[in-house]
Design an enzyme around this catalytic site. Structure first.
Site, PDB file in Angstrom:
ATOM      1  N   PHE A 109      65.122 -12.474  52.128  1.00  0.00           N
ATOM      2  CA  PHE A 109      64.743 -12.478  50.724  1.00  0.00           C
ATOM      3  C   PHE A 109      64.844 -14.029  50.064  1.00  0.00           C
ATOM      4  CE2 PHE A 109      68.370 -13.256  47.777  1.00  0.00           C
ATOM      5  CZ  PHE A 109      69.265 -13.697  48.870  1.00  0.00           C
ATOM      6  N   LYS A 110      65.616 -14.800  51.128  1.00  0.00           N
ATOM      7  CA  LYS A 110      65.558 -16.271  50.674  1.00  0.00           C
ATOM      8  C   LYS A 110      64.537 -17.230  50.500  1.00  0.00           C
ATOM      9  CE  LYS A 110      70.536 -16.953  51.710  1.00  0.00           C
ATOM     10  NZ  LYS A 110      71.118 -15.655  52.386  1.00  0.00           N
ATOM     11  N   ASP A 111      63.329 -16.558  51.273  1.00  0.00           N
ATOM     12  CA  ASP A 111      61.950 -17.410  50.963  1.00  0.00           C
ATOM     13  C   ASP A 111      61.592 -17.311  49.725  1.00  0.00           C
ATOM     14  OD1 ASP A 111      61.525 -17.849  53.525  1.00  0.00           O
ATOM     15  OD2 ASP A 111      60.961 -15.662  54.050  1.00  0.00           O
ATOM     16  N   LEU A 114      63.816 -20.311  47.804  1.00  0.00           N
ATOM     17  CA  LEU A 114      63.591 -21.607  48.645  1.00  0.00           C
ATOM     18  C   LEU A 114      62.269 -22.127  48.512  1.00  0.00           C
ATOM     19  CD1 LEU A 114      66.201 -21.262  51.301  1.00  0.00           C
ATOM     20  CD2 LEU A 114      66.188 -22.882  49.488  1.00  0.00           C
TER      21      LEU A 114
END
Ligand SMILES: *Cc1c(COP(=O)(O)O)cnc(C)c1O
Length: 460
Positions: A109-111, A114
């Protein structure tokens, strides 16, 4: 909309300043001066994720970017997702759904946070005719997402420290096989904490930085990451309950960024029942929500490594906004001796936790059991981080009213060893299997001297 620090001394900052600065100068975290309200009636007419983001993001960026600029940025952000609308929702039964946030290029989910950060970094650098060094350490998912998000932007060079230890081969190879001139994966001896110490030193000494160059952090305290995450809470609420009935969200938590985004969405008008703060055996947050004990403990290595933390940086934002109601003086005082002494707040104030929060801590054994349970009962394979959130829902079921959404933060194929230990299998998406066969290129450097800083300097 301007921003100020939770510790009160750094104030009246524009979005762009907060974006490029990351942490406030007084050591606090930036907060918006007020919570913008989302017009739910407008949102209810929308259907897709980008259109929702176009309503949410400009509420925070107006001090630096026009609405049209933001719309253009958003049309070119969140690239290379497998799903047309970025997110999938898997309905387990009438009361539980899984919000799959792992369809981005690095399968975590960090996409979301970021890629938005990198897009705004790049736009700002273009405007100001400057360049930037992105410098950070990773325990597994942040590094790949940061590298992927920044690699197409020539104004940014990315240096990521990869610690020894608890990271899967896929995660490491996502960083070491990129092979671009502006991407520098560094294999450093030492633990994640050792690597973070070097990053901290780099940020205070700045020896490798040129004039007119920014040093940017990728950790989850940057407000822009929270904005990216607020968007998917509104999306989930729209799709699952037409933004009408309040939902419960179970969030697998480490640094508390994702939970804080859920809280922020509720302050902006999203109907919310309870936030389930789900942690692994690194349980500082569970101890706070259960017994008003926020004290640092030793980090345990678990099968959900992206949640292996000793303190949860974004928790300061909740403390400041929800409990202290904007009392920066008191917030500074509480943090002045932390982590040497624990944070314990007035018990009458602490009691309001239960209006909004329930927490649960699952150890590795319970996490494995939950992965098996979901496969045996629903034919659903989940990653160990997601399983921590699912286990909390299983255990707290009696206390939950209405529908519950479990956030799935990573694709299970990123954690083959945990899957194997649970006796499970999953097909590996092409984007992940592709990295396994590529040649690894990474610099091996010592974390005990200045060689990492020299390396950055030589490649800057
Ligand atoms: C980073 C991460 C988390 C923790 O998110 P926070 O915002 O730090 O609480 C959970 N799951 C996965 C897979 C992650 O990569």
């Amino acid at each position: 909309m301007l921003f100020h620090s939770t510790r009160g001394k750094d104030r009246n900052k524009t979005f762009e300043e907060v974006l490029m600065q990351g942490l406030a100068k007084d050591g606090g975290l930036f907060m918006p001066d007020h919570w913008p309200e989302v017009n739910l009636d407008n949102l209810k007419k929308l259907d897709n994720f980008i259109d929702i983001a176009k309503e949410i993001v400009p509420l925070f960026t107006g001090s630096s970017f026009t609405k049209t600029e933001v719309a253009n940025i958003l049309d070119n952000t969140w690239n290379n997702f497998d799903k047309k609308d970025f997110i999938d929702i898997f309905e387990i039964n009438g009361s539980i759904s899984i919000l799959e946030l792992f369809h981005g290029p690095t399968a975590a989910f960090k996409d979301f946070g970021l890629q938005l950060a990198a897009a705004f970094f790049n736009k700002t650098l273009q405007k100001q005719k400057k360049t930037a060094i992105v410098f950070g350490a990773t325990s597994g998912d942040t590094g790949p997402a940061a590298i992927d998000a920044c690699k197409e932007f020539d104004l940014i060079k990315t240096f990521i420290l990869i610690p020894e230890g608890n990271m899967s081969e896929i995660q490491r190879k996502q960083m070491t096989t990129v092979n671009k001139d502006n991407v520098f994966p560094i294999l450093a001896n030492g633990t994640f904490d050792d690597c973070q110490d070097i990053v901290k030193r780099g940020f205070s000494e700045r020896t490798f930085l040129k004039d007119n160059q920014y040093l940017l952090a990728i950790n989850s305290i940057n407000w822009v990451r929270i904005i990216g995450q607020i968007c998917y809470y509104f999306y989930a609420s729209l799709k699952i309950s037409t933004l009408s009935k309040p939902l419960n969200f179970s969030v697998p938590t480490g640094n508390f960024g994702n939970v804080f985004a859920c809280y922020a969405a509720s302050k902006m008008g999203m109907p919310l029942s309870k936030i389930i703060v789900a942690v692994n055996s690194n349980d500082i947050l569970d101890r706070f929500f259960r017994k008003n004990d926020y004290s640092k403990a030793k980090v345990n290595e678990t099968i959900s490594p992206s949640m292996d933390i000793s303190v949860a940086s974004n928790f300061e934002r909740l403390l400041y906004d929800f409990y202290l109601e904007g009392d920066a003086q008191l917030c500074s005082e509480l943090y002045s001796n932390f982590p040497n002494s624990k944070i314990e707040i007035d018990s009458n104030i602490w009691k309001k936790s239960s209006e909004l929060f329930i927490s649960y801590s699952s150890d590795d054994k319970a996490t494995y059991e939950c992965m098996k349970h979901y496969f045996n009962n629903f034919n659903y394979v989940m990653d160990p981080h997601t399983a921590v959130a699912a286990d909390a829902v299983k255990e707290l079921n009696d206390k939950l009213v209405g529908k519950t959404v479990i956030l799935s933060t990573a694709h299970p194929a990123k954690f083959p060893l945990a899957l194997k230990n649970a006796g499970l299998n999953t097909s590996i998406p092409n984007k992940l299997s592709a990295v396994l066969n590529k040649k690894e290129v990474a610099k091996k450097l010592s974390s005990n001297d200045d060689s990492i800083f020299e390396f950055i300097n030589n490649n800057n």
